[in-house]
Design a protein around this motif. Sequence first.
Motif, mmCIF file in Angstrom:
data_model
loop_
_atom_site.group_PDB
_atom_site.id
_atom_site.type_symbol
_atom_site.label_atom_id
_atom_site.label_comp_id
_atom_site.label_asym_id
_atom_site.label_seq_id
_atom_site.Cartn_x
_atom_site.Cartn_y
_atom_site.Cartn_z
ATOM 1 N N GLY A 194 8.724 1.701 -25.060
ATOM 2 C CA GLY A 194 8.066 0.672 -25.673
ATOM 3 C C GLY A 194 9.103 -0.492 -26.387
ATOM 4 O O GLY A 194 10.247 -0.359 -26.736
ATOM 5 N N GLY A 195 8.419 -1.422 -26.595
ATOM 6 C CA GLY A 195 8.892 -2.615 -27.107
ATOM 7 C C GLY A 195 9.942 -3.253 -26.307
ATOM 8 O O GLY A 195 9.398 -3.539 -25.002
ATOM 9 N N PRO A 196 11.207 -3.297 -26.633
ATOM 10 C CA PRO A 196 12.332 -3.804 -25.760
ATOM 11 C C PRO A 196 12.764 -2.816 -24.528
ATOM 12 O O PRO A 196 13.297 -3.409 -23.609
ATOM 13 C CB PRO A 196 13.373 -4.290 -26.623
ATOM 14 C CG PRO A 196 13.415 -3.279 -27.550
ATOM 15 C CD PRO A 196 11.801 -3.070 -27.728
ATOM 16 N N ASP A 197 12.320 -1.775 -24.732
ATOM 17 C CA ASP A 197 12.638 -0.691 -23.697
ATOM 18 C C ASP A 197 11.650 -0.113 -22.881
ATOM 19 O O ASP A 197 10.668 0.494 -23.519
ATOM 20 C CB ASP A 197 13.277 0.341 -24.406
ATOM 21 C CG ASP A 197 13.784 1.343 -23.465
ATOM 22 O OD1 ASP A 197 13.998 1.234 -22.171
ATOM 23 O OD2 ASP A 197 13.997 2.712 -24.002
ATOM 24 N N PRO A 198 11.448 -0.627 -21.754
ATOM 25 C CA PRO A 198 10.405 -0.229 -20.775
ATOM 26 C C PRO A 198 10.466 1.327 -20.429
ATOM 27 O O PRO A 198 9.448 1.859 -19.707
ATOM 28 C CB PRO A 198 10.438 -1.134 -19.610
ATOM 29 C CG PRO A 198 11.774 -1.457 -19.537
ATOM 30 C CD PRO A 198 12.234 -1.518 -20.917
ATOM 31 N N ILE A 207 1.545 6.561 -32.997
ATOM 32 C CA ILE A 207 2.892 6.008 -33.469
ATOM 33 C C ILE A 207 3.279 4.742 -32.857
ATOM 34 O O ILE A 207 3.688 3.857 -33.424
ATOM 35 C CB ILE A 207 3.982 7.135 -33.649
ATOM 36 C CG1 ILE A 207 3.255 8.430 -34.409
ATOM 37 C CG2 ILE A 207 5.264 6.636 -34.298
ATOM 38 C CD1 ILE A 207 3.145 7.989 -35.705
ATOM 39 N N ILE A 208 3.676 4.997 -31.429
ATOM 40 C CA ILE A 208 3.809 3.652 -30.688
ATOM 41 C C ILE A 208 2.597 2.764 -30.430
ATOM 42 O O ILE A 208 1.496 3.414 -29.898
ATOM 43 C CB ILE A 208 4.651 3.941 -29.616
ATOM 44 C CG1 ILE A 208 5.936 4.606 -29.986
ATOM 45 C CG2 ILE A 208 5.036 2.819 -28.825
ATOM 46 C CD1 ILE A 208 6.700 3.946 -30.948
ATOM 47 N N ARG A 209 2.228 1.528 -30.951
ATOM 48 C CA ARG A 209 0.956 1.089 -30.956
ATOM 49 C C ARG A 209 1.119 -0.456 -30.166
ATOM 50 O O ARG A 209 2.168 -1.243 -30.242
ATOM 51 C CB ARG A 209 0.535 0.823 -32.106
ATOM 52 C CG ARG A 209 0.123 2.074 -32.901
ATOM 53 C CD ARG A 209 0.122 1.818 -34.420
ATOM 54 N NE ARG A 209 -1.080 1.186 -34.669
ATOM 55 C CZ ARG A 209 -2.387 2.258 -34.876
ATOM 56 N NH1 ARG A 209 -2.102 3.423 -34.743
ATOM 57 N NH2 ARG A 209 -3.467 1.643 -35.041
ATOM 58 N N ASP A 210 0.125 -0.900 -29.437
ATOM 59 C CA ASP A 210 0.307 -2.110 -28.699
ATOM 60 C C ASP A 210 -1.217 -2.992 -29.041
ATOM 61 O O ASP A 210 -2.140 -2.290 -29.181
ATOM 62 C CB ASP A 210 0.101 -2.188 -27.290
ATOM 63 C CG ASP A 210 0.245 -3.416 -26.428
ATOM 64 O OD1 ASP A 210 -0.559 -4.159 -26.582
ATOM 65 O OD2 ASP A 210 1.353 -3.401 -25.788
ATOM 66 N N PRO A 211 -0.884 -4.150 -29.567
ATOM 67 C CA PRO A 211 -1.802 -4.673 -30.314
ATOM 68 C C PRO A 211 -3.116 -5.305 -29.385
ATOM 69 O O PRO A 211 -4.334 -5.619 -29.815
ATOM 70 C CB PRO A 211 -1.401 -6.016 -31.000
ATOM 71 C CG PRO A 211 -0.126 -6.444 -30.295
ATOM 72 C CD PRO A 211 0.337 -5.025 -29.999
ATOM 73 N N GLU A 226 6.113 -1.981 -37.102
ATOM 74 C CA GLU A 226 7.368 -2.474 -37.231
ATOM 75 C C GLU A 226 7.816 -2.574 -36.042
ATOM 76 O O GLU A 226 7.529 -2.215 -35.091
ATOM 77 C CB GLU A 226 8.328 -1.144 -37.883
ATOM 78 C CG GLU A 226 7.851 -0.776 -39.265
ATOM 79 C CD GLU A 226 8.803 0.240 -39.631
ATOM 80 O OE1 GLU A 226 9.282 0.962 -38.894
ATOM 81 O OE2 GLU A 226 8.806 0.923 -40.918
ATOM 82 N N THR A 227 8.560 -3.713 -35.782
ATOM 83 C CA THR A 227 9.525 -4.027 -34.692
ATOM 84 C C THR A 227 10.135 -3.091 -33.795
ATOM 85 O O THR A 227 11.044 -2.463 -34.916
ATOM 86 C CB THR A 227 10.179 -5.428 -34.699
ATOM 87 O OG1 THR A 227 9.488 -6.244 -35.332
ATOM 88 C CG2 THR A 227 10.862 -5.661 -33.412
ATOM 89 N N ILE A 228 10.049 -2.872 -32.863
ATOM 90 C CA ILE A 228 10.901 -1.385 -32.283
ATOM 91 C C ILE A 228 12.267 -2.083 -31.770
ATOM 92 O O ILE A 228 12.321 -2.992 -31.232
ATOM 93 C CB ILE A 228 10.298 -0.920 -31.077
ATOM 94 C CG1 ILE A 228 8.845 -0.524 -31.248
ATOM 95 C CG2 ILE A 228 11.093 0.108 -30.189
ATOM 96 C CD1 ILE A 228 8.053 -0.029 -30.209
ATOM 97 N N LYS A 250 15.205 7.180 -34.110
ATOM 98 C CA LYS A 250 15.291 7.319 -35.562
ATOM 99 C C LYS A 250 14.014 6.893 -36.128
ATOM 100 O O LYS A 250 13.373 7.392 -37.042
ATOM 101 C CB LYS A 250 16.437 7.107 -36.350
ATOM 102 C CG LYS A 250 16.638 7.113 -37.693
ATOM 103 C CD LYS A 250 17.810 6.366 -38.355
ATOM 104 C CE LYS A 250 18.151 6.993 -39.759
ATOM 105 N NZ LYS A 250 19.267 6.287 -40.274
ATOM 106 N N GLN A 251 13.558 5.485 -35.754
ATOM 107 C CA GLN A 251 12.357 4.926 -36.331
ATOM 108 C C GLN A 251 11.243 5.788 -36.213
ATOM 109 O O GLN A 251 10.307 5.818 -37.288
ATOM 110 C CB GLN A 251 12.415 3.413 -35.848
ATOM 111 C CG GLN A 251 11.273 2.780 -36.330
ATOM 112 C CD GLN A 251 11.125 1.450 -35.614
ATOM 113 O OE1 GLN A 251 10.704 1.357 -34.320
ATOM 114 N NE2 GLN A 251 11.289 0.160 -36.026
ATOM 115 N N ARG A 252 10.622 6.113 -35.217
ATOM 116 C CA ARG A 252 9.600 6.904 -34.792
ATOM 117 C C ARG A 252 9.711 8.165 -35.585
ATOM 118 O O ARG A 252 8.874 8.683 -35.932
ATOM 119 C CB ARG A 252 9.407 6.930 -33.502
ATOM 120 C CG ARG A 252 10.276 7.409 -32.373
ATOM 121 C CD ARG A 252 10.052 7.055 -30.863
ATOM 122 N NE ARG A 252 10.140 5.739 -30.707
ATOM 123 C CZ ARG A 252 9.791 5.065 -29.683
ATOM 124 N NH1 ARG A 252 9.307 5.761 -28.526
ATOM 125 N NH2 ARG A 252 10.076 3.887 -29.419
#
Length: 338
Positions: free
Chosen positions: A127-131, A169-173, A195-197, A206-208
């Motif tokens: 997610g975010g910058p990493d597909p 935890i990982i969310r898309d608006p 939070e920005t991933i 670590k963030q998640r």
Amino acid sequence: MLFILCNGIHCAYGQDSLPTIVAQKGDGILSLLRKQGVNPHEAYDDFIALNMDNLRDSVHLYEGRSYKIPQLPMDTVAVVDSIQKQSTKIKEIKGKEYSIFGKKYALVLPKSECLKETVYYLVSGHGGPDPGAMAMYRGKSIAEDEYAYDITLRLARELIAHGAKVHIIIRDPDDGIRDDRILEIDRDEVNYPKETIPLNQVARLKQRVEAVNQLYLKNKGKYQRLIVTHVDSRSKGQNIDVFFYHHEKSKNGKKLAESIHKTFQAKYKKFQPNRTYSGTFGDRTSLYMVKKTHPAMAYIEIGNIRNKKDQRRILDPDNRQALAKWISEGILLDYEGE
């Protein structure tokens, strides 16, 4: 009359009076129900029950065959007040809207309260910058994070319908649940709460982990479980079944993974009796999410995004719904065994 059962809301129909529709080329269960003006996610289970003998692998329609369409009320359900009085009372079933599921599927109606005392954390991979893992399908790029996220949303919706408190935890608006085969790739996913991933892999994991563990401490004393969903990437020729990992020292994690695994075994045996299910469950503590998170957890690999057979499992929205449904049934099995 409609009867409320612990494992869901099941309808007693006069089956001969139900409308039928002939499946056309390209139709799936979700699209067929939607074309009939029926909410596909509320009617999905009842459609399967009504048409079980007329489905391939329990989720696929046969072109040219007729299918019964369940007629579900969206906001009320009649229950027997007194058999002696031969009367019914109308009990309003109040749903709740969750914008994260998208406009079409925001409203979630309760199926049961079987998971009322539970808390679940759902993490979709990358997610975010990493597909995550990438592949090509009909000239377009497809990415692991989009499909893992869609399955995770569908799973969250199932668990909420059974009364669970769910933290995604990982969310898309703006994505929501999507019924397309090719899910467009974007980079706007965030980590709970907003939070920005980061691009760095260790920082991202670590963030998640920190998000899950902080919520775990806030819910200390409650029944808590974690589900992590990924799509694997292997050689194109390697077709794999869904498999599950847990922490080697977690008795509850092992039980959770085993319960979901048993559910998949049973589904394959029932709907694909001529096919051997080779998916396994086992410990893999070397994985960062398995090693560092506090709740008992199951880490799920859905399939190989580069393999054509596995792509059918991942790209078909009916298959993604079935995967979420089967995982939720395994979770229910795990909780009922406490």
